[in-house]
Design an enzyme around this catalytic site. Structure first.
Site, mmCIF file in Angstrom:
data_model
loop_
_atom_site.group_PDB
_atom_site.id
_atom_site.type_symbol
_atom_site.label_atom_id
_atom_site.label_comp_id
_atom_site.label_asym_id
_atom_site.label_seq_id
_atom_site.Cartn_x
_atom_site.Cartn_y
_atom_site.Cartn_z
ATOM 1 N N GLY A 192 -1.094 -1.800 5.077
ATOM 2 C CA GLY A 192 -2.500 -2.065 5.399
ATOM 3 C C GLY A 192 -3.383 -2.108 4.167
ATOM 4 O O GLY A 192 -4.261 -2.963 4.034
ATOM 5 N N CYS A 193 -3.133 -1.206 3.246
ATOM 6 C CA CYS A 193 -3.946 -1.136 2.022
ATOM 7 C C CYS A 193 -3.693 -2.357 1.138
ATOM 8 O O CYS A 193 -4.605 -2.857 0.479
ATOM 9 C CB CYS A 193 -3.664 0.151 1.269
ATOM 10 S SG CYS A 193 -4.149 1.608 2.225
ATOM 11 N N THR A 194 -2.457 -2.851 1.148
ATOM 12 C CA THR A 194 -2.135 -4.050 0.381
ATOM 13 C C THR A 194 -2.832 -5.272 0.975
ATOM 14 O O THR A 194 -3.419 -6.080 0.241
ATOM 15 C CB THR A 194 -0.606 -4.255 0.323
ATOM 16 O OG1 THR A 194 -0.026 -3.112 -0.326
ATOM 17 C CG2 THR A 194 -0.241 -5.510 -0.440
ATOM 18 N N ALA B 39 -6.578 -4.957 0.047
ATOM 19 C CA ALA B 39 -6.820 -5.190 -1.381
ATOM 20 C C ALA B 39 -6.625 -6.670 -1.737
ATOM 21 O O ALA B 39 -7.418 -7.244 -2.495
ATOM 22 C CB ALA B 39 -5.895 -4.318 -2.222
#
Length: 157
Positions: free
Chosen positions: A45-47, A50
Site C-alpha cells: 500500500g505504501c509503495t 508513494a
C-alpha cells in the site's frame, strides 16, 4: 494539542532523506505542503501511494506544492525506498513517532488478530501561511494522490 483544520499546523523538525533536518516552518511563505504519513517503506500500500505521488510530482510542483512523506522508518530504509522507486520528494524519519503523535496518527491497529501501535495512513494539506486547510484520515492508498492534487488545484492555486 489537537490538530484542527483552519488552524496553524504544528511545526516539527525531522531528519530527511536528503541528509538535512527539515522543519515544516522552512516552507512557510514559500510553498503549500502535502504532508502524508504512511506506515512502512516497501509495503504494497505504501509503495502504491508513494509511486502515485511520484507520478504526479510535477503536477504538485506546478501548483507550488511540495510533497513530504513521514514514517517511523529510519533514513537508510527511506534511502532504499527512494532508490528502488525513483521517488523525487523527501521522506522524513519519525523513528520515535513524536510527530505522528503530534498529528494524532499514531494509533492502535489490529491485523490478523494482533494489536499493535502504528501509523494510520493520513494526509494533511498545509497552505503557504502554515495553516492546515485539509486533512484525510484512514486514507486508501490507491487514487488518493489524485484526490489531494484536485483539492490543491481547486483551493490553493
Amino acid at each position: 494539542m489537537t490538530v484542527k483544520e483552519k488552524e496553524m499546523a504544528p511545526d516539527f523538525k525531522l531528519p530527511a532523506s536528503n541528509g538535512e533536518e527539515v522543519a515544516l516552518s522552512d516552507y512557510r511563505g514559500k510553498k503549500n505542503i502535502l504532508l502524508y504519513f504512511y506506515p512502512k517503506d516497501m509495503t504494497p500500500g505504501c509503495t502504491v501511494q508513494a509511486c502515485d505521488f511520484r507520478d504526479m510530482h510535477e503536477d504538485f510542483s506546478d501548483l507550488d506544492a511540495v510533497v513530504l512523506g513521514i514514517s517511523p522508518d529510519p533514513l537508510d530504509s527511506h534511502d532504499k525506498f527512494i532508490k528502488k522507486h525513483g521517488l523525487p520528494f523527501l521522506l522524513l524519519a519519525d523513528t520515535d513517532h513524536e510527530v505522528a503523535e503530534l498529528y494524532e496518527v499514531w494509533k492502535l491497529k489490529k491485523n490478523f488478530g494482533k494489536e499493535y501501535m502504528g501509523i494510520e495512513r493520513s494526509t494533511f494539506i498545509i497552505d503557504k501561511e502554515g495553516t492546515l486547510v485539509k486533512e484525510w484520515r484512514k486514507v486508501t492508498a490507491k487514487g488518493h494522490a489524485e484526490e489531494a492534487l484536485q483539492y490543491i488545484k481547486e483551493n490553493l492555486s
